[in-house]
Design a protein around this motif. Sequence first.
Motif, PDB file in Angstrom:
ATOM      1  N   GLN A 208      -3.425   2.335 -11.047  1.00 60.45           N
ATOM      2  CA  GLN A 208      -4.675   3.026 -10.753  1.00 60.45           C
ATOM      3  C   GLN A 208      -5.888   2.110 -10.728  1.00 60.45           C
ATOM      4  OE1 GLN A 208      -5.034   6.034 -13.770  1.00 60.45           O
ATOM      5  NE2 GLN A 208      -5.471   4.610 -15.426  1.00 60.45           N
ATOM      6  N   ASP A 209      -5.792   0.962 -11.415  1.00 58.57           N
ATOM      7  CA  ASP A 209      -6.912   0.018 -11.401  1.00 58.57           C
ATOM      8  C   ASP A 209      -6.631  -1.197 -10.511  1.00 58.57           C
ATOM      9  OD1 ASP A 209      -4.952  -1.140 -12.938  1.00 58.57           O
ATOM     10  OD2 ASP A 209      -6.298  -1.803 -14.540  1.00 58.57           O
ATOM     11  N   ALA A 210      -5.601  -1.094  -9.685  1.00 57.84           N
ATOM     12  CA  ALA A 210      -5.257  -2.219  -8.807  1.00 57.84           C
ATOM     13  C   ALA A 210      -6.297  -2.374  -7.700  1.00 57.84           C
ATOM     14  CB  ALA A 210      -3.879  -2.009  -8.196  1.00 57.84           C
ATOM     15  N   SER A 211      -6.524  -3.610  -7.300  1.00 60.47           N
ATOM     16  CA  SER A 211      -7.482  -3.860  -6.222  1.00 60.47           C
ATOM     17  C   SER A 211      -6.985  -3.284  -4.907  1.00 60.47           C
ATOM     18  CB  SER A 211      -7.726  -5.366  -6.082  1.00 60.47           C
ATOM     19  OG  SER A 211      -6.505  -6.050  -5.828  1.00 60.47           O
ATOM     20  N   CYS A 212      -5.660  -3.249  -4.768  1.00 57.94           N
ATOM     21  CA  CYS A 212      -5.041  -2.669  -3.571  1.00 57.94           C
ATOM     22  C   CYS A 212      -4.420  -1.335  -3.948  1.00 57.94           C
ATOM     23  CB  CYS A 212      -3.975  -3.622  -3.022  1.00 57.94           C
ATOM     24  SG  CYS A 212      -3.105  -2.988  -1.577  1.00 57.94           S
ATOM     25  N   LYS A 213      -5.060  -0.247  -3.584  1.00 62.67           N
ATOM     26  CA  LYS A 213      -4.570   1.079  -3.936  1.00 62.67           C
ATOM     27  C   LYS A 213      -3.243   1.351  -3.222  1.00 62.67           C
ATOM     28  CE  LYS A 213      -8.050   2.056  -6.543  1.00 62.67           C
ATOM     29  NZ  LYS A 213      -7.885   2.143  -8.007  1.00 62.67           N
ATOM     30  N   ALA A 214      -2.322   1.941  -3.965  1.00 61.46           N
ATOM     31  CA  ALA A 214      -0.993   2.181  -3.412  1.00 61.46           C
ATOM     32  C   ALA A 214      -0.647   3.663  -3.463  1.00 61.46           C
ATOM     33  CB  ALA A 214       0.055   1.377  -4.175  1.00 61.46           C
ATOM     34  N   VAL A 215       0.100   4.088  -2.455  1.00 59.26           N
ATOM     35  CA  VAL A 215       0.684   5.423  -2.433  1.00 59.26           C
ATOM     36  C   VAL A 215       2.151   5.282  -2.793  1.00 59.26           C
ATOM     37  CG1 VAL A 215       1.285   7.409  -1.002  1.00 59.26           C
ATOM     38  CG2 VAL A 215      -0.930   6.271  -0.702  1.00 59.26           C
ATOM     39  N   PHE A 216       2.596   6.062  -3.778  1.00 61.14           N
ATOM     40  CA  PHE A 216       3.975   5.957  -4.233  1.00 61.14           C
ATOM     41  C   PHE A 216       4.805   7.142  -3.765  1.00 61.14           C
ATOM     42  CE2 PHE A 216       1.789   3.258  -7.309  1.00 61.14           C
ATOM     43  CZ  PHE A 216       2.634   2.160  -7.346  1.00 61.14           C
ATOM     44  N   TYR A 217       6.045   6.834  -3.424  1.00 65.41           N
ATOM     45  CA  TYR A 217       7.041   7.858  -3.135  1.00 65.41           C
ATOM     46  C   TYR A 217       8.186   7.678  -4.121  1.00 65.41           C
ATOM     47  CZ  TYR A 217       4.387   8.483   1.146  1.00 65.41           C
ATOM     48  OH  TYR A 217       3.380   8.717   2.039  1.00 65.41           O
ATOM     49  N   SER A 218       8.948   8.724  -4.301  1.00 65.85           N
ATOM     50  CA  SER A 218       9.982   8.734  -5.329  1.00 65.85           C
ATOM     51  C   SER A 218      11.290   9.222  -4.733  1.00 65.85           C
ATOM     52  CB  SER A 218       9.543   9.672  -6.469  1.00 65.85           C
ATOM     53  OG  SER A 218      10.562   9.826  -7.426  1.00 65.85           O
ATOM     54  N   TYR A 219      12.336   8.379  -4.863  1.00 69.42           N
ATOM     55  CA  TYR A 219      13.625   8.766  -4.300  1.00 69.42           C
ATOM     56  C   TYR A 219      14.727   8.492  -5.321  1.00 69.42           C
ATOM     57  CZ  TYR A 219      17.404   9.453  -0.981  1.00 69.42           C
ATOM     58  OH  TYR A 219      18.526   9.916  -0.341  1.00 69.42           O
ATOM     59  N   PRO A 220      15.260   9.535  -5.971  1.00 71.33           N
ATOM     60  CA  PRO A 220      16.284   9.330  -6.996  1.00 71.33           C
ATOM     61  C   PRO A 220      17.688   9.073  -6.449  1.00 71.33           C
ATOM     62  CG  PRO A 220      15.831  11.659  -6.763  1.00 71.33           C
ATOM     63  CD  PRO A 220      14.866  10.942  -5.847  1.00 71.33           C
TER      64      PRO A 220
ATOM     65  N   ARG B 163       0.809  -1.217   0.000  1.00 75.89           N
ATOM     66  CA  ARG B 163       0.000   0.000   0.000  1.00 75.89           C
ATOM     67  C   ARG B 163       0.845   1.271   0.000  1.00 75.89           C
ATOM     68  NH1 ARG B 163      -2.828  -3.867   2.680  1.00 75.89           N
ATOM     69  NH2 ARG B 163      -5.054  -4.038   2.195  1.00 75.89           N
ATOM     70  N   THR B 164       2.093   1.158   0.431  1.00 72.59           N
ATOM     71  CA  THR B 164       2.995   2.312   0.458  1.00 72.59           C
ATOM     72  C   THR B 164       4.329   1.877  -0.115  1.00 72.59           C
ATOM     73  OG1 THR B 164       1.904   3.045   2.501  1.00 72.59           O
ATOM     74  CG2 THR B 164       3.950   4.136   1.897  1.00 72.59           C
ATOM     75  N   ILE B 165       4.694   2.467  -1.256  1.00 68.34           N
ATOM     76  CA  ILE B 165       5.829   1.978  -2.038  1.00 68.34           C
ATOM     77  C   ILE B 165       6.792   3.121  -2.342  1.00 68.34           C
ATOM     78  CG2 ILE B 165       6.531   0.861  -4.197  1.00 68.34           C
ATOM     79  CD1 ILE B 165       3.650  -0.284  -4.350  1.00 68.34           C
ATOM     80  N   ILE B 166       8.086   2.878  -2.111  1.00 64.90           N
ATOM     81  CA  ILE B 166       9.117   3.829  -2.525  1.00 64.90           C
ATOM     82  C   ILE B 166       9.762   3.304  -3.803  1.00 64.90           C
ATOM     83  CG2 ILE B 166      11.259   5.008  -1.957  1.00 64.90           C
ATOM     84  CD1 ILE B 166      10.640   4.855   0.917  1.00 64.90           C
ATOM     85  N   LEU B 167       9.861   4.178  -4.797  1.00 61.99           N
ATOM     86  CA  LEU B 167      10.456   3.828  -6.081  1.00 61.99           C
ATOM     87  C   LEU B 167      11.867   4.398  -6.199  1.00 61.99           C
ATOM     88  CD1 LEU B 167       7.416   4.683  -8.373  1.00 61.99           C
ATOM     89  CD2 LEU B 167       8.124   2.397  -7.636  1.00 61.99           C
ATOM     90  N   PHE B 168      12.782   3.562  -6.653  1.00 61.11           N
ATOM     91  CA  PHE B 168      14.149   3.973  -6.951  1.00 61.11           C
ATOM     92  C   PHE B 168      14.430   3.694  -8.422  1.00 61.11           C
ATOM     93  CE2 PHE B 168      14.249   3.492  -2.432  1.00 61.11           C
ATOM     94  CZ  PHE B 168      15.254   4.318  -1.959  1.00 61.11           C
ATOM     95  N   GLN B 169      15.114   4.631  -9.080  1.00 64.53           N
ATOM     96  CA  GLN B 169      15.413   4.494 -10.495  1.00 64.53           C
ATOM     97  C   GLN B 169      16.627   5.369 -10.813  1.00 64.53           C
ATOM     98  OE1 GLN B 169      15.849   3.311 -13.369  1.00 64.53           O
ATOM     99  NE2 GLN B 169      13.834   3.260 -14.361  1.00 64.53           N
ATOM    100  N   ASP B 170      17.196   5.192 -11.988  1.00 68.87           N
ATOM    101  CA  ASP B 170      18.172   6.142 -12.502  1.00 68.87           C
ATOM    102  C   ASP B 170      17.554   7.537 -12.345  1.00 68.87           C
ATOM    103  OD1 ASP B 170      19.328   7.965 -14.452  1.00 68.87           O
ATOM    104  OD2 ASP B 170      20.253   6.239 -15.418  1.00 68.87           O
ATOM    105  N   PRO B 171      18.247   8.495 -11.719  1.00 71.58           N
ATOM    106  CA  PRO B 171      17.639   9.805 -11.474  1.00 71.58           C
ATOM    107  C   PRO B 171      17.073  10.477 -12.721  1.00 71.58           C
ATOM    108  CG  PRO B 171      19.686   9.615 -10.251  1.00 71.58           C
ATOM    109  CD  PRO B 171      19.602   8.403 -11.133  1.00 71.58           C
ATOM    110  N   THR B 172      17.687  10.239 -13.876  1.00 69.71           N
ATOM    111  CA  THR B 172      17.197  10.869 -15.099  1.00 69.71           C
ATOM    112  C   THR B 172      15.843  10.315 -15.524  1.00 69.71           C
ATOM    113  OG1 THR B 172      18.291   9.309 -16.607  1.00 69.71           O
ATOM    114  CG2 THR B 172      19.568  11.228 -15.895  1.00 69.71           C
ATOM    115  N   MET B 173      15.450   9.166 -14.993  1.00 71.70           N
ATOM    116  CA  MET B 173      14.171   8.545 -15.337  1.00 71.70           C
ATOM    117  C   MET B 173      13.215   8.488 -14.154  1.00 71.70           C
ATOM    118  SD  MET B 173      15.413   5.341 -17.700  1.00 71.70           S
ATOM    119  CE  MET B 173      13.724   4.766 -17.864  1.00 71.70           C
ATOM    120  N   GLN B 174      13.548   9.155 -13.059  1.00 69.82           N
ATOM    121  CA  GLN B 174      12.753   9.030 -11.840  1.00 69.82           C
ATOM    122  C   GLN B 174      11.332   9.571 -12.019  1.00 69.82           C
ATOM    123  OE1 GLN B 174      14.307   7.593  -8.974  1.00 69.82           O
ATOM    124  NE2 GLN B 174      12.223   7.397  -8.228  1.00 69.82           N
TER     125      GLN B 174
END
Length: 267
Positions: free
Chosen positions: A168-180, A145-156
């Motif tokens: 957005q159509d997932a049965s379990c709604k998630a809140v995303f955070y972004s950390y480059p 339900r609460t997810i932190i995303l890591f990626q190449d900063p240029t693609m974050q």
Amino acid sequence: MSEFSSFLKTQSDIHAVNAIAAFLSLTVLPQPDSKPVDLVVHAGNAILETAHAACKAALDANCPLVFSGGIGHSTMLLVERVRAENLLPEENLENRSESEIFGALASQVWNFPKEKLILETRSTNCGENAVFTKSLLSELEQKARTIILFQDPTMQLRTFVTFQKVWQDASCKAVFYSYPTFVPRLQTQDGITIYAADLPFGLWSPERFLSLIMGEIPRLRDDENGYGPLGRGFIPHVDIPAEIESAYQHVYGLLNNHGKTKGRILT
């Protein structure tokens, strides 16, 4: 390897590149009163520091860590970096997906518990990172339900909005955070344009870095050629500030008129 100074001549040139890079390196972090993070997802790239930071975040949150990434355009660069630092034996690199390589680094080098690793080994682009990760979590009956995303900063930024759209159509709604992990930045030292001194070692070549940031802006646009709803529909609408479009046009002009990069770095 070419130097940045062969492309960027003035402080205005450097400022334009830094503005684009900062815009793409989206940072959205949990607040003190936010719900606990229950999943960390790292999308495959060739920057080791992003994966190391993802491990630390998952350890701090005491949650599973997904490495998402098959064999793609960054895989050989990742292999070369790992070989250069002699971090893994060759059997962990030959014909391995990015997620398998990062999984080996996590468990063998960074002391991340193997039982909390989830490897998604098929994806070859940002959209597939999101789609295949969502599908794999569903197969494993993992509800995050609460997810932190890591990626190449240029693609974050693009990774963040792509995961939001796919979920957005997932049965379990998630809140995303972004950390480059870090924000790429150039500086001038002794008349030479280089990466800022406080950034990690072993970053992109100048050509690759400029190619990455210049490729992101057209993809993020919401027009017939972009990835937004008016184009290919891969991502939701993204507002690109006028100053970022202006910076893009400035750098585009520099590179399009440079014999070494014309027709190659802008694709």
